[in-house]
Design a protein around this motif. Structure first.
Motif, PDB file in Angstrom:
ATOM      1  N   UNK A   1       0.844  -1.200   0.000  1.00  0.00           N
ATOM      2  CA  UNK A   1       0.000   0.000   0.000  1.00  0.00           C
ATOM      3  C   UNK A   1       0.881   1.253   0.000  1.00  0.00           C
ATOM      4  N   UNK A   2       1.846   1.286   0.888  1.00  0.00           N
ATOM      5  CA  UNK A   2       2.727   2.465   0.970  1.00  0.00           C
ATOM      6  C   UNK A   2       3.567   2.608  -0.298  1.00  0.00           C
ATOM      7  N   UNK A   3       4.039   1.497  -0.817  1.00  0.00           N
ATOM      8  CA  UNK A   3       4.855   1.540  -2.036  1.00  0.00           C
ATOM      9  C   UNK A   3       4.039   2.092  -3.207  1.00  0.00           C
ATOM     10  N   UNK A   4       2.830   1.580  -3.399  1.00  0.00           N
ATOM     11  CA  UNK A   4       2.021   2.001  -4.549  1.00  0.00           C
ATOM     12  C   UNK A   4       1.620   3.475  -4.450  1.00  0.00           C
ATOM     13  N   UNK A   5       1.414   3.955  -3.226  1.00  0.00           N
ATOM     14  CA  UNK A   5       0.994   5.355  -3.043  1.00  0.00           C
ATOM     15  C   UNK A   5       2.188   6.293  -2.854  1.00  0.00           C
ATOM     16  N   UNK A   6       3.390   5.723  -2.956  1.00  0.00           N
ATOM     17  CA  UNK A   6       4.613   6.512  -2.765  1.00  0.00           C
ATOM     18  C   UNK A   6       4.614   7.198  -1.385  1.00  0.00           C
ATOM     19  N   UNK A   7       4.279   6.430  -0.373  1.00  0.00           N
ATOM     20  CA  UNK A   7       4.206   6.978   0.991  1.00  0.00           C
ATOM     21  C   UNK A   7       5.199   6.299   1.937  1.00  0.00           C
ATOM     22  N   UNK A   8       6.200   5.642   1.354  1.00  0.00           N
ATOM     23  CA  UNK A   8       7.172   4.960   2.225  1.00  0.00           C
ATOM     24  C   UNK A   8       8.023   5.970   2.995  1.00  0.00           C
ATOM     25  N   UNK A   9       8.325   5.611   4.222  1.00  0.00           N
ATOM     26  CA  UNK A   9       9.223   6.433   5.054  1.00  0.00           C
ATOM     27  C   UNK A   9       8.751   7.867   5.226  1.00  0.00           C
TER      28      UNK A   9
ATOM     29  N   UNK B   1      -6.142   4.135  -5.312  1.00  0.00           N
ATOM     30  CA  UNK B   1      -5.269   3.408  -6.261  1.00  0.00           C
ATOM     31  C   UNK B   1      -5.642   3.616  -7.725  1.00  0.00           C
ATOM     32  N   UNK B   2      -6.447   4.664  -8.014  1.00  0.00           N
ATOM     33  CA  UNK B   2      -6.889   4.823  -9.408  1.00  0.00           C
ATOM     34  C   UNK B   2      -6.167   5.943 -10.146  1.00  0.00           C
ATOM     35  N   UNK B   3      -5.470   6.844  -9.421  1.00  0.00           N
ATOM     36  CA  UNK B   3      -4.878   7.997 -10.100  1.00  0.00           C
ATOM     37  C   UNK B   3      -3.644   8.498  -9.351  1.00  0.00           C
TER      38      UNK B   3
ATOM     39  N   UNK C   1     -10.208  -2.451  -4.526  1.00  0.00           N
ATOM     40  CA  UNK C   1      -9.100  -3.176  -3.922  1.00  0.00           C
ATOM     41  C   UNK C   1      -9.353  -4.643  -3.605  1.00  0.00           C
ATOM     42  N   UNK C   2     -10.589  -4.998  -3.310  1.00  0.00           N
ATOM     43  CA  UNK C   2     -10.810  -6.382  -2.895  1.00  0.00           C
ATOM     44  C   UNK C   2     -12.280  -6.657  -2.670  1.00  0.00           C
ATOM     45  N   UNK C   3     -12.573  -7.738  -1.946  1.00  0.00           N
ATOM     46  CA  UNK C   3     -13.974  -8.038  -1.646  1.00  0.00           C
ATOM     47  C   UNK C   3     -14.464  -7.196  -0.482  1.00  0.00           C
TER      48      UNK C   3
ATOM     49  N   UNK D   1      -3.705  -9.793  -3.362  1.00  0.00           N
ATOM     50  CA  UNK D   1      -3.635 -10.271  -4.750  1.00  0.00           C
ATOM     51  C   UNK D   1      -3.929  -9.128  -5.723  1.00  0.00           C
ATOM     52  N   UNK D   2      -4.894  -8.274  -5.385  1.00  0.00           N
ATOM     53  CA  UNK D   2      -5.246  -7.155  -6.272  1.00  0.00           C
ATOM     54  C   UNK D   2      -4.120  -6.118  -6.306  1.00  0.00           C
ATOM     55  N   UNK D   3      -3.504  -5.876  -5.164  1.00  0.00           N
ATOM     56  CA  UNK D   3      -2.392  -4.919  -5.127  1.00  0.00           C
ATOM     57  C   UNK D   3      -1.204  -5.451  -5.937  1.00  0.00           C
ATOM     58  N   UNK D   4      -0.964  -6.755  -5.846  1.00  0.00           N
ATOM     59  CA  UNK D   4       0.123  -7.356  -6.648  1.00  0.00           C
ATOM     60  C   UNK D   4      -0.182  -7.224  -8.139  1.00  0.00           C
ATOM     61  N   UNK D   5      -1.425  -7.443  -8.498  1.00  0.00           N
ATOM     62  CA  UNK D   5      -1.853  -7.290  -9.898  1.00  0.00           C
ATOM     63  C   UNK D   5      -1.632  -5.836 -10.345  1.00  0.00           C
TER      64      UNK D   5
END
Lengths: 358, 358
Positions: free
Chosen positions: A56-64, A175-177, A195-197, A246-250
């Protein structure tokens, strides 16, 4: 035959996610155990939880950057309660941008905790636009907004700068934009749209804003407790979190948010172009505020409803009916929606035009 | 190869439930849609929810007795909060039987709402028995107990008669034994032990006890609101509820609670008989209070730990480690645990005895 599912949520997920989730219900990664029967304390599930939180943090560029990620239960509706519990001072106030029934719902729950200020509302126009000209009180404990309004098909394109912590319900467009997500202090999102169910809620919170109000917070509602227990304060919704991973990995495999954003724009353009071109349809939302996730439209002539409904249903399309408070139609085209399904819908709208003309 | 999974929860479900749930993740009942993507407002899911709610009452013999059934999110831990919110008067009090950390946890949350009275506690003996000699204050707003204590392997065999509403956390033994369930006014249970996957909580409540306290209850915590919305106040955890329904259907096909109770007694007798016979093991719980669901035991000589651990692990057994606060071993033998797996465990204990002797 697989349907073209335009449901607003719970909604479509990538086909490979369905396949991997189904396989894990029988046997998770060759452990000889179903994802439904493994202990949440097992090393297998702890690894799943940690990968999901990190991704989640990686995809949103929110690490550290001081953010913590939680996967809790209760849906966005429970966050309506957790947010004021954790952020509003006793005798404090919070500011709300009223862009729809969900934004309004978050505000109503906060009323039990202190003063609530509506900085602007598009309610008089049945929420068909996003107000832009407003001032946030400098002494607000937080400012709350809803980034995307599924019912009306509107989406915030810009977000205000303010001294108060910015809290955003991103249930339907997380996670859309591409955005600078570090503008937000607390983001929450029910999983069941992008993101999921249904069954888990994602919370991303800047840890520094917590622990500052003077309330007794029941542990189950206390973000700090959940953070201290690494999102395992109590038994987490294992399957919903695994499927979200699984959805985040996709999503990562599709080039992350930058990759999916292009596809989302292409899909939305295709559909909005047809709505604007086709004389038998009308868009609901103000053009500048149109959502890339939920495309709302009505028939120019309501008498043609039966003809259009029959057409899309026989094209194997489902979930296209609009919300009862708006009527008409709503095509939800979240990240996982393939462009082919949008093309089928556009072709159906064109076929409808021909039928009406002839 | 399928493992013999003695995990305390999340835990084993019937094989046919795993198979049907996996199939529905790909295609629910030939709808062309995954159970993960169908709208909770679709006729398919509304039927699932209604069948699940009705089947709960049927299996517990609670039909037409004024009970309502909810499938919510948040686990038993959120019910620790909902119960006093809904039942305790301002300035009121509630009574608790302290039979373990979960019973105690429910009490601690209630402390923020009023006076809490512990009618009896087995804490001084690390909760290895169920207290029986106690008096419930006649002016209590409710009496709370935990029917089965997973950590210690104890189970209440009888329940007190009292004027106060009786609230019971049955997370780990719901649907496992015949009883007059109409003695209880409110039953709650996290699904992940005897009913389904983690992610939904079953609540069975006598409607007449609600709406009688003088508090402002946030809607999401208000049982009456959830009842009015037929358990769809917000998006329910669709998959967890569907899988719970599959388990309830399986239970009905096994002769309902009367049918499964016999099997549960046979499984538990097999294991307790071996613990009592085998000189190298000792039971943890007081014999009269032994749980039919969680069988706790230790090694007579802790130095044999490595030998026994190696033996059961190589017998393809998993989830046998005891809770850290008790140590030793815990075999959770919920409804879905096949007798064959219990036989494998008993054979392993006998093999262990031979190894030690020789």
């Amino acid at each position: 035959m697989k349907k073209h599912n335009f449901s607003a949520g719970p909604s479509i997920l990538p086909t490979e996610v369905f396949e991997k989730a189904a396989a894990a219900v029988l046997n998770l990664n060759n452990t000889g155990l179903s994802i439904l029967e493994i202990s949440h304390r097992s090393k297998e599930f702890v690894a799943i939880m940690e990968e999901a939180r990190a991704l989640v943090l990686e995809l949103l560029n929110l690490e550290n950057k001081g953010y913590q990620v939680l996967f809790l239960q209760g849906g966005a509706s429970l966050e309506f309660l957790r947010v004021p519990q954790n952020l509003m001072q006793v005798g404090g106030k919070a500011a709300f941008l009223d862009t729809g029934v969900w934004a309004n719902g978050a505000m109503k729950v906060a009323q039990d905790f202190g003063e609530t200020v509506i900085v602007a509302s598009s309610k008089p126009k049945n929420y068909n636009y996003i107000p832009t000209d407003y001032t946030i009180p400098t002494d607000a404990d937080y400012f709350h907004c809803t980034s995307n309004n599924t019912i009306y098909g509107t989406q915030m394109k810009t977000f205000p700068s303010t001294k108060a912590p910015v809290v955003c319900d991103m249930s339907s467009d997380i996670f859309s934009r591409s955005m600078d997500y570090s503008k937000f202090d607390l983001i929450y999102a029910g999983a069941q749209k992008n993101m999921g169910p249904a069954g888990t809620t994602l919370i991303i919170v800047k840890e520094a804003i917590l622990g500052k109000n003077n309330r007794t917070i029941p542990n189950i509602l206390n973000y700090q407790q959940h953070i201290a227990k690494e999102s395992m304060y109590n038994t987490p919704p294992v399957f919903a979190i695994y499927t979200s991973l699984l959805t985040l990995q996709w999503l990562k495999s599709k080039g992350g948010i930058a990759g999916i954003e292009k596809l989302n724009e292409t899909k939305a353009n295709l559909l909005y172009t047809e709505i604007d071109r086709n004389p038998y349809f009308e868009g609901v939302a103000n053009k500048a505020d149109r959502s890339l996730m939920n495309v709302t439209f009505t028939l120019a002539n309501p008498e043609h409803k039966e003809t259009f409904d029959q057409l899309w249903q026989s094209a194997n399309i489902s979930g296209l009916n609009g919300h009862r408070s708006v009527g008409g139609y709503r095509a939800s085209i979240y990240n996982a929606m393939p462009i082919e399904s949008v093309e089928v819908l556009v072709a159906t709208m064109q076929e409808f035009e021909k039928r009406i003309i002839n």
